[in-house]
Design an enzyme around this catalytic site. Structure first.
Site, PDB file in Angstrom:
ATOM      1  CE  LYS A   3       6.392  12.867  -7.132  1.00 23.02           C
ATOM      2  NZ  LYS A   3       5.692  13.688  -8.186  1.00 23.02           N
ATOM      3  CE1 TYR A 227      -5.580 -17.602   4.801  1.00 24.96           C
ATOM      4  CE2 TYR A 227      -3.675 -16.548   3.722  1.00 24.96           C
ATOM      5  CZ  TYR A 227      -4.723 -16.784   5.061  1.00 24.96           C
ATOM      6  OH  TYR A 227      -4.010 -16.577   5.965  1.00 24.96           O
TER       7      TYR A 227
END
Ligand SMILES: *Cc1c(COP(=O)(O)O)cnc(C)c1O
Length: 336
Positions: A3, A227
Site C-alpha cells: 500500500k 529562513y
C-alpha cells in the site's frame, strides 16, 4: 503489503521485486491501488485492507480484488456488486480485537456472526478472517497475546463458516510471534528497511535517500543561513548546498538537527530546510566536490544514517518518512 505506493518506494517496482519470493497475494489500502496492480499485470490475489466507499465495490469486484468487510452492509455490497458485474465477490472479514478503526467487534460475534453468512449471496465468497495487532512492536507482549486470544475466541464461534484463510501478523508480529502466523502473514515495513521493535534482528537496508551537492561556499564569520536566519557561522566555514528539501519529502523538522554523509563522513544539517535546498556544514572536510552524492538515509562507505534514526530525530516513525517522499524524488532501482 504494498500500500501507499509500496511504502513510498514505487508499488510496481516493489511488486516486481517481491515476485521472486512468490507471495500468496498483495495487500493494498484502496481500490485504486488494487486496480493499479491489475493494470501492472498482477494476477495473484489482491486484498484491499481498508473500508472503501460504496461506489468502489463494482470496480473492485469487476477486477477480482478481494474486499475486507467490517459490517453487514459491506457484505451486502460485495454480493450486490457480484450480481451486477457478473464476477465473484470475494471478501475477508475483519475482526476488531482492539485496533478500533475498523472490523466487526469480537465481543459481539454472537450478534453479527449468524447474520454474516446469510447476507453473502451465492455470487460472493467469504474467503478469510483476520485481525490487526496494535502493539506488536512493543516489548510488552501482553496486548498482542490478548488480541490473539480474542481473535481465536471469535473464530471459534464462527465455525464452520469462517473462510479458509486466517491471518493476523504485520511485520512486527511475524518476527516476534511466529506462532501467530496462522495461514498467512502481512509484512510491510520490515521489507522496506524499517525496524520492528527492540530485540528483533534489524532489517537490511532497502532504500537510500541521496541528493547532489549543487554548490559549495566558503563563508566568513557572521553569515546567516536560511529562513529565519536560525543559523549563523561562528567563524570561517565551508557550506555545501544539497538539492533536496521538504518539497521532496525530506522532513523540514530536521533543520539544525539532522545529518548527511559525504564520503562516508557525517556532517550536520545547518539552518532551516527550504522547499528545494538543504545546507550542511562541511568545514574542515577535504575532497567534497560539487556533483557528489550526499546520503541522507542509508549507508555510504563506513558511515550510516539509518531510516529509524532519521524517523526518531524527526519525531515520527519510519513509515511516515518513507511514504512522505514526493514524486519529485526519482526512485532509482538497483538490481543485482
Ligand atoms: C499496513 C498493514 C500491515 C503491514 O504493517 P507493517 O507494520 O508495515 O508490517 C498489515 N496489515 C494491515 C491490515 C495493514 O493495514
Amino acid at each position: 503489503m504494498v500500500k501507499a505506493d509500496g511504502y513510498g518506494l514505487g508499488m510496481e517496482d516493489v511488486v516486481r521485486t517481491l515476485e521472486s519470493e512468490a507471495p500468496w497475494g498483495f495487500g493494498v489500502a484502496t481500490v485504486e491501488e488494487g486496480l493499479r496492480l491489475r493494470r501492472a499485470g498482477v494476477t495473484i490475489p489482491v486484498i484491499v485492507f481498508s473500508p472503501v466507499s460504496p461506489d468502489s465495490y463494482d470496480p473492485a469486484v469487476a477486477q477480482d480484488l478481494t474486499l475486507t468487510v467490517s459490517d453487514l452492509d459491506s457484505v451486502e455490497r460485495v454480493a450486490a456488486a457480484a450480481t451486477r458485474t457478473g464476477h465473484i465477490g470475494r471478501f475477508h472479514v475483519e475482526i476488531d480485537t482492539g485496533m478500533g478503526r475498523s472490523g466487526f467487534d469480537w465481543r459481539r460475534v454472537a450478534e453479527w456472526g449468524p447474520d454474516l453468512a446469510d447476507r453473502a449471496s451465492p455470487a460472493s465468497v467469504w474467503e478469510g478472517c483476520y485481525t490487526h495487532f496494535h502493539s506488536a512492536d512493543l516489548e510488552d507482549d501482553g496486548p498482542t497475546r490478548a488480541q490473539w486470544e480474542s481473535f481465536n475466541s471469535a473464530l471459534k464461534r464462527l465455525e464452520p463458516e469462517k473462510g479458509s484463510l486466517i491471518h493476523s501478523c504485520n511485520a512486527a508480529a511475524a518476527m516476534r510471534y511466529p506462532t501467530f502466523a496462522a495461514d498467512a502473514v502481512r509484512p510491510g515495513i520490515f521489507l522496506y528497511g524499517g525496524c520492528v521493535g527492540k530485540g528483533v534482528a534489524p532489517p537490511e537496508e532497502a532504500a537510500r535517500v541521496r541528493a547532489r551537492v549543487t554548490l559549495i561556499r566558503d563563508v566568513p564569520e557572521s553569515t546567516t543561513l536560511g529562513y529565519g536566519a536560525t543559523y549563523c557561522s561562528s567563524g570561517n566555514e565551508r557550506w555545501a548546498t544539497l538539492g533536496i528539501g521538504y518539497g521532496d519529502g525530506f522532513p523540514r523538522v530536521l533543520g539544525n538537527r539532522g545529518n548527511a554523509l559525504l564520503a562516508g563522513q557525517k556532517f550536520p544539517i545547518i539552518g532551516r530546510i527550504s522547499m528545494d535546498m538543504t545546507v550542511v556544514d562541511i568545514t574542515g572536510a577535504g575532497g567534497v566536490e560539487v556533483g557528489d552524492a550526499a546520503t541522507l538515509i542509508g549507508t555510504d562507505g563506513d558511515g550510516v544514517i539509518t531510516l529509524d534514526e532519521v524517523a526518531d530525530l524527526a519525531g515520527t516513525i519510519s513509515y511516515e518518512i518513507l511514504t512522505g517522499f514526493t514524486a519529485r524524488m526519482p526512485r532509482i532501482w538497483i538490481t543485482e
